[in-house]
Design a protein around this motif. Sequence first.
Motif, PDB file in Angstrom:
ATOM      1  N   GLY B 102       0.821  -1.199   0.000  1.00  0.00           N
ATOM      2  CA  GLY B 102       0.000   0.000   0.000  1.00  0.00           C
ATOM      3  C   GLY B 102       0.859   1.254   0.000  1.00  0.00           C
ATOM      4  N   LYS B 103       0.150   2.369  -0.297  1.00  0.00           N
ATOM      5  CA  LYS B 103       0.871   3.638  -0.305  1.00  0.00           C
ATOM      6  C   LYS B 103       1.237   4.020   1.120  1.00  0.00           C
ATOM      7  CE  LYS B 103      -1.553   5.263  -4.390  1.00  0.00           C
ATOM      8  NZ  LYS B 103      -2.549   6.217  -4.930  1.00  0.00           N
ATOM      9  N   PRO B 104       2.171   4.973   1.272  1.00  0.00           N
ATOM     10  CA  PRO B 104       2.536   5.399   2.625  1.00  0.00           C
ATOM     11  C   PRO B 104       1.340   5.996   3.349  1.00  0.00           C
ATOM     12  CG  PRO B 104       4.147   6.152   1.039  1.00  0.00           C
ATOM     13  CD  PRO B 104       3.020   5.608   0.259  1.00  0.00           C
ATOM     14  N   ILE B 105       1.386   5.922   4.643  1.00  0.00           N
ATOM     15  CA  ILE B 105       0.307   6.447   5.473  1.00  0.00           C
ATOM     16  C   ILE B 105       0.787   7.780   6.048  1.00  0.00           C
ATOM     17  CG2 ILE B 105      -1.095   6.073   7.527  1.00  0.00           C
ATOM     18  CD1 ILE B 105      -0.776   3.099   7.093  1.00  0.00           C
ATOM     19  N   TYR B 106      -0.172   8.726   6.128  1.00  0.00           N
ATOM     20  CA  TYR B 106       0.166  10.044   6.664  1.00  0.00           C
ATOM     21  C   TYR B 106      -0.611  10.293   7.938  1.00  0.00           C
ATOM     22  CZ  TYR B 106       1.892  10.594   1.910  1.00  0.00           C
ATOM     23  OH  TYR B 106       2.545  10.395   0.740  1.00  0.00           O
ATOM     24  N   TYR B 139      -0.976   8.938  17.028  1.00  0.00           N
ATOM     25  CA  TYR B 139      -0.639   9.654  18.261  1.00  0.00           C
ATOM     26  C   TYR B 139       0.807  10.169  18.241  1.00  0.00           C
ATOM     27  CZ  TYR B 139       0.042  10.714  23.205  1.00  0.00           C
ATOM     28  OH  TYR B 139       0.367  11.367  24.392  1.00  0.00           O
ATOM     29  N   ALA B 140       1.748   9.227  18.033  1.00  0.00           N
ATOM     30  CA  ALA B 140       3.157   9.651  18.130  1.00  0.00           C
ATOM     31  C   ALA B 140       3.490  10.734  17.083  1.00  0.00           C
ATOM     32  CB  ALA B 140       4.070   8.439  17.911  1.00  0.00           C
ATOM     33  N   VAL B 141       3.033  10.483  15.859  1.00  0.00           N
ATOM     34  CA  VAL B 141       3.343  11.436  14.786  1.00  0.00           C
ATOM     35  C   VAL B 141       2.650  12.780  14.995  1.00  0.00           C
ATOM     36  CG1 VAL B 141       3.104  11.856  12.302  1.00  0.00           C
ATOM     37  CG2 VAL B 141       3.902   9.624  13.133  1.00  0.00           C
ATOM     38  N   PRO B 142       1.335  12.856  15.228  1.00  0.00           N
ATOM     39  CA  PRO B 142       0.717  14.185  15.409  1.00  0.00           C
ATOM     40  C   PRO B 142       1.171  14.894  16.686  1.00  0.00           C
ATOM     41  CG  PRO B 142      -0.899  12.412  15.754  1.00  0.00           C
ATOM     42  CD  PRO B 142       0.325  11.784  15.174  1.00  0.00           C
ATOM     43  N   MET B 143       1.406  14.122  17.762  1.00  0.00           N
ATOM     44  CA  MET B 143       1.881  14.765  18.988  1.00  0.00           C
ATOM     45  C   MET B 143       3.255  15.410  18.730  1.00  0.00           C
ATOM     46  SD  MET B 143      -0.170  14.869  21.503  1.00  0.00           S
ATOM     47  CE  MET B 143       0.847  15.123  22.936  1.00  0.00           C
ATOM     48  N   GLU B 144       4.080  14.740  17.889  1.00  0.00           N
ATOM     49  CA  GLU B 144       5.375  15.310  17.571  1.00  0.00           C
ATOM     50  C   GLU B 144       5.191  16.635  16.816  1.00  0.00           C
ATOM     51  OE1 GLU B 144       8.338  15.181  18.302  1.00  0.00           O
ATOM     52  OE2 GLU B 144       9.241  16.338  16.668  1.00  0.00           O
ATOM     53  N   ALA B 145       4.193  16.693  15.906  1.00  0.00           N
ATOM     54  CA  ALA B 145       3.938  17.920  15.154  1.00  0.00           C
ATOM     55  C   ALA B 145       3.475  19.033  16.087  1.00  0.00           C
ATOM     56  CB  ALA B 145       2.864  17.651  14.075  1.00  0.00           C
ATOM     57  N   ALA B 177      -6.852  13.302  15.575  1.00  0.00           N
ATOM     58  CA  ALA B 177      -5.642  12.858  14.912  1.00  0.00           C
ATOM     59  C   ALA B 177      -5.823  11.401  14.483  1.00  0.00           C
ATOM     60  CB  ALA B 177      -4.463  12.988  15.870  1.00  0.00           C
ATOM     61  N   VAL B 178      -5.778  11.165  13.177  1.00  0.00           N
ATOM     62  CA  VAL B 178      -5.962   9.817  12.627  1.00  0.00           C
ATOM     63  C   VAL B 178      -5.043   9.671  11.425  1.00  0.00           C
ATOM     64  CG1 VAL B 178      -8.371   9.579  13.376  1.00  0.00           C
ATOM     65  CG2 VAL B 178      -7.841  10.666  11.171  1.00  0.00           C
ATOM     66  N   ASN B 179      -4.998   8.481  10.823  1.00  0.00           N
ATOM     67  CA  ASN B 179      -4.193   8.353   9.623  1.00  0.00           C
ATOM     68  C   ASN B 179      -5.017   8.742   8.406  1.00  0.00           C
ATOM     69  OD1 ASN B 179      -5.323   6.005   8.171  1.00  0.00           O
ATOM     70  ND2 ASN B 179      -4.613   4.803   9.934  1.00  0.00           N
ATOM     71  N   SER B 180      -4.341   9.115   7.400  1.00  0.00           N
ATOM     72  CA  SER B 180      -4.990   9.710   6.228  1.00  0.00           C
ATOM     73  C   SER B 180      -5.920   8.719   5.533  1.00  0.00           C
ATOM     74  CB  SER B 180      -3.912  10.194   5.240  1.00  0.00           C
ATOM     75  OG  SER B 180      -3.061   9.095   4.897  1.00  0.00           O
ATOM     76  N   SER B 200       1.421  14.806   8.079  1.00  0.00           N
ATOM     77  CA  SER B 200       2.815  14.441   8.340  1.00  0.00           C
ATOM     78  C   SER B 200       3.471  13.920   7.075  1.00  0.00           C
ATOM     79  CB  SER B 200       2.850  13.334   9.412  1.00  0.00           C
ATOM     80  OG  SER B 200       2.371  12.130   8.866  1.00  0.00           O
ATOM     81  N   GLU B 201       4.738  13.583   7.230  1.00  0.00           N
ATOM     82  CA  GLU B 201       5.407  12.912   6.134  1.00  0.00           C
ATOM     83  C   GLU B 201       4.810  11.501   6.003  1.00  0.00           C
ATOM     84  OE1 GLU B 201       9.454  11.648   6.913  1.00  0.00           O
ATOM     85  OE2 GLU B 201       9.124  12.000   9.061  1.00  0.00           O
ATOM     86  N   GLY B 202       5.091  10.810   4.892  1.00  0.00           N
ATOM     87  CA  GLY B 202       4.537   9.483   4.687  1.00  0.00           C
ATOM     88  C   GLY B 202       5.336   8.406   5.409  1.00  0.00           C
ATOM     89  N   TYR B 203       4.653   7.435   5.930  1.00  0.00           N
ATOM     90  CA  TYR B 203       5.267   6.317   6.638  1.00  0.00           C
ATOM     91  C   TYR B 203       4.839   5.013   5.947  1.00  0.00           C
ATOM     92  CZ  TYR B 203       6.225   9.671  10.326  1.00  0.00           C
ATOM     93  OH  TYR B 203       6.683  10.755  11.016  1.00  0.00           O
ATOM     94  N   ALA B 204       5.819   4.155   5.825  1.00  0.00           N
ATOM     95  CA  ALA B 204       5.511   2.879   5.176  1.00  0.00           C
ATOM     96  C   ALA B 204       4.535   2.062   6.026  1.00  0.00           C
ATOM     97  CB  ALA B 204       6.806   2.087   4.983  1.00  0.00           C
ATOM     98  N   GLU B 205       3.750   1.174   5.297  1.00  0.00           N
ATOM     99  CA  GLU B 205       2.830   0.268   6.021  1.00  0.00           C
ATOM    100  C   GLU B 205       3.636  -0.616   6.966  1.00  0.00           C
ATOM    101  OE1 GLU B 205      -0.269  -0.090   6.327  1.00  0.00           O
ATOM    102  OE2 GLU B 205      -1.285   0.795   4.602  1.00  0.00           O
ATOM    103  N   MET B 206       2.978  -1.170   8.005  1.00  0.00           N
ATOM    104  CA  MET B 206       3.691  -1.959   9.020  1.00  0.00           C
ATOM    105  C   MET B 206       4.279  -3.228   8.390  1.00  0.00           C
ATOM    106  SD  MET B 206       1.900  -1.664  12.716  1.00  0.00           S
ATOM    107  CE  MET B 206       0.353  -2.345  12.288  1.00  0.00           C
TER     108      MET B 206
END
Lengths: 619, 267
Positions: B102-106, B139-145, B177-180, B200-206
């Motif tokens: 899948g595409k990266p998750i934001y 959580y981790a990504v948006p809290m960092e923003a 705050a959720v994933n795109s 956020s920037e894109g993150y690869a699927e788990m």
Amino acid sequence: MKLGLQARLLMLTAIAVGAVALLGLGMLVRDRADFERRHAAEQARSVVEALAPSLRNALVVGDLATVQETFDAVVRERALRSLRLLETRTRATILEATDPGGTDADTAPAWFRALLDDVDVTEEFVVQAGGVAYGILRVEMSGEASMLQLWRSAKAFVMAGATALAGVVLLIGLALRHGLASLAVLADGAQRAAAGDLAHRIGPMDVAEFSAVGAAFDRMAEAAQLREAELTRARAAAEEGARTRASFVAAMGHQIRTPLHGIMGMTELALATDPSAEQRHYLELIRASADNLLGGINEILDFSRLESGKLTLDRVPFPIREIVDGALAACVTAASAKGLDLRCDVAPELPALVSGDPVRLRQILTHLVENGIRFTTRGGIQINVDAVPGGEGGQLRFAVADTGLAIATDKLPLVFEPFAEPAGAVAGRHGAAGLAMAISHRLVRMMGGELTVANGRDEGCVFSFVLPLPAATTDAAEVRRPLAADPGTLAGGGHRILVVEDTPVTQTLIMALLRRRGCRPTLAVNGAEAVAACRREVYDLILMDLQMPVLDGLAATARIREWEGTMGRRTPIIAITANAFEEDRRRCEQAGMDDFIAKPFKAQVFNETLDRYLKPAMA
Amino acid sequence: MGRILALVLAVTWIAAAAAEEPRPLVFGVLNQQSPVRTAQRWNPILAYLAEATGLRFQLRMGATVQETDAMMGRGEFDLIFTNHNFRREHDGKYRVLARWAGKPIYGVIAVPGDSPATSLRDLAGKRVAFPSREAFVGYAVPMEALRAAGVRVEVVTAGSQEGALVQLQARQVAAAAVNSRFLSRFAAQSGLRYRELHVSEGYAEMPVVVHPRVPLEQADAIRRALLAMADDARAAAAREASGGKGFEPADEKDYDNVRRAYARLRE
């Protein structure tokens, strides 16, 4: 043991109601058990459905502690017997929760459980997610509580049903007792009617059905009462008619016999006066006609008495041979006149005395012999008497055979018909009035036999019959002997004879006969004069008429016997009467008379009778 | 002598039993969904892997994220689908085999379409819904923003991404705050009108990571099977149950931004 209607109805009612109640109870309990089983299954399914989601989550993460807690809580709250988690392949128990059970000691009996099958319910559910089975959830619902509740309900129903049944039976019993009491009334009415109380009526009753029966019974009793009254009137009329007829016959016999007595007696006297040949011929014709008339009268009287049932039989010891000889002797004169032989063959092994009615036996034999003489022109008549071989109770066979005319075979049955006048040879074989054979036939039947007739082998007829005449004891005092047949030497010379007679013709006849015997007769015209004469004089013999004015013969005899009792003597008294029946003879004997001469009599009979009581006068 | 013989027999029997029934590989899955839903999604995949590799797998997970992470930390999983292994305390214990295709998750911080907020600073002191404190993109990504923007918010943990968006739709929170990917799917289904304040920037699927104790040949076989899942007919049921295409190749470097994010969050 036979049960009454009430007991049967009550028993059948109890059985039927009890059976229906038990059947209904059984169906109800089974239906209830099915319901409980379905309900338990639904409960088990609901438990599974409620447990499945959380159980799946817990099992996926392997949280068995949570599963155990859940199991414990559910078992406790939902009253399950157990909850088990089984390993999918081996079905080994991974964990479980069970109900410790109640403390109620009461349980349903085994037979009750057997009737209802098992009401326990087990439900299993495979816990899976994503195609992987994590275990088998096993839910067990106990039916014990339901079974116990059903058992208690059934017991309560049976108790209530038994009480209700007892009440119903009691009520029906009371109703039946009340209703069946009417049957007792009907039975009492029937018994009273059977006992002759036709006036009794049942009347209305409480029970409509029985009341209808009672009404029908009353109508029947009323009809029977009316019919009985009619029968009573008819019987009274018939009896009155019979009495009138008997009286008429008796009166007729007396009224005819008396003048006939005069005719016969005077004829005898006239014949004794040395008449001319022509006169003797006429007198003989008169005597024969008179004899014939007398025979006819006697037959009519006997037949009338037979028909009215007034003729009774004696059962006394008598010498059988003398009776047979006597019957032959009575016919000797007639047989001799026709040049016929009379023979008699009495078997030597027969007892000397037999028990029966000698008068009637002699009458039968005399009739048969006279009948034979009448239709035989040559040859003779033979009497044979012997014992029936192997017969019990003294069976004697009598046969009277003649050598006269034979009877056409088809006419034989008519011989014993009264007043029948069949053509040909039968006609004359009925006797003077056409009744002798009918009388003989009836007498034989009365005595226990059957008179039959058959044609002889070559000629003539054979009349035969068998009578029960058992051997009798030899008590001489009881033996009735026939009148002496031996005319003997005329006795009576100088004897003093008192003649008690009110009829002038008879007075003349008797006085003439006595004088011819050399007797010294004295006449009394009634009983009172006779009694007075006996007190004045001593007589050798008294000839006593019965029917007389002032004092009849029986009363006069009683007074004479009473007087003689005080004087210490006893004069022979001989009744001379037109009352010719057997009971008249008995009445004479009971009054104290010694013998009996029936009017009209022949001089021979008169002399023979007197000879038995008068000793020949000493020269 | 007898005891020795019995011991030998017992060992022999145990060995025979072990040879007969080799221990399945324990496959862990991070708690993103309920255990049942997880099992429904992953058991078909494991069934496909077993068929494709001839190995046996057993799905395991903890009742909570923390419990699953603890199990991972204790090395109870032979393989695990997670990205929590990139946290510093676990990093290096497992190595990447493949990642979910899948595409990266934001990571997205969304506000209602009519919200007056125009920047993260407008959320200062406001209630913001997060799926959980354990979520990475949620959580981790948006809290960092938010931390980088110097904004402090009132954290509302809704339990799941859906819960966070339901609260946003009900105006219980100012932002969520959720994933795109989940945001766009939820908005299409529920008619939610939103605006993205931060992406956020894109993150690869788990990824699926493997423990070093798993033999390499087995690990290779598993990776090949994972990568073939998209086209293998035997994986049709797995694809249908998971709702995805399968797996794609991945290596450790694909998750460096994840490691960094965790590191910043930790700081």
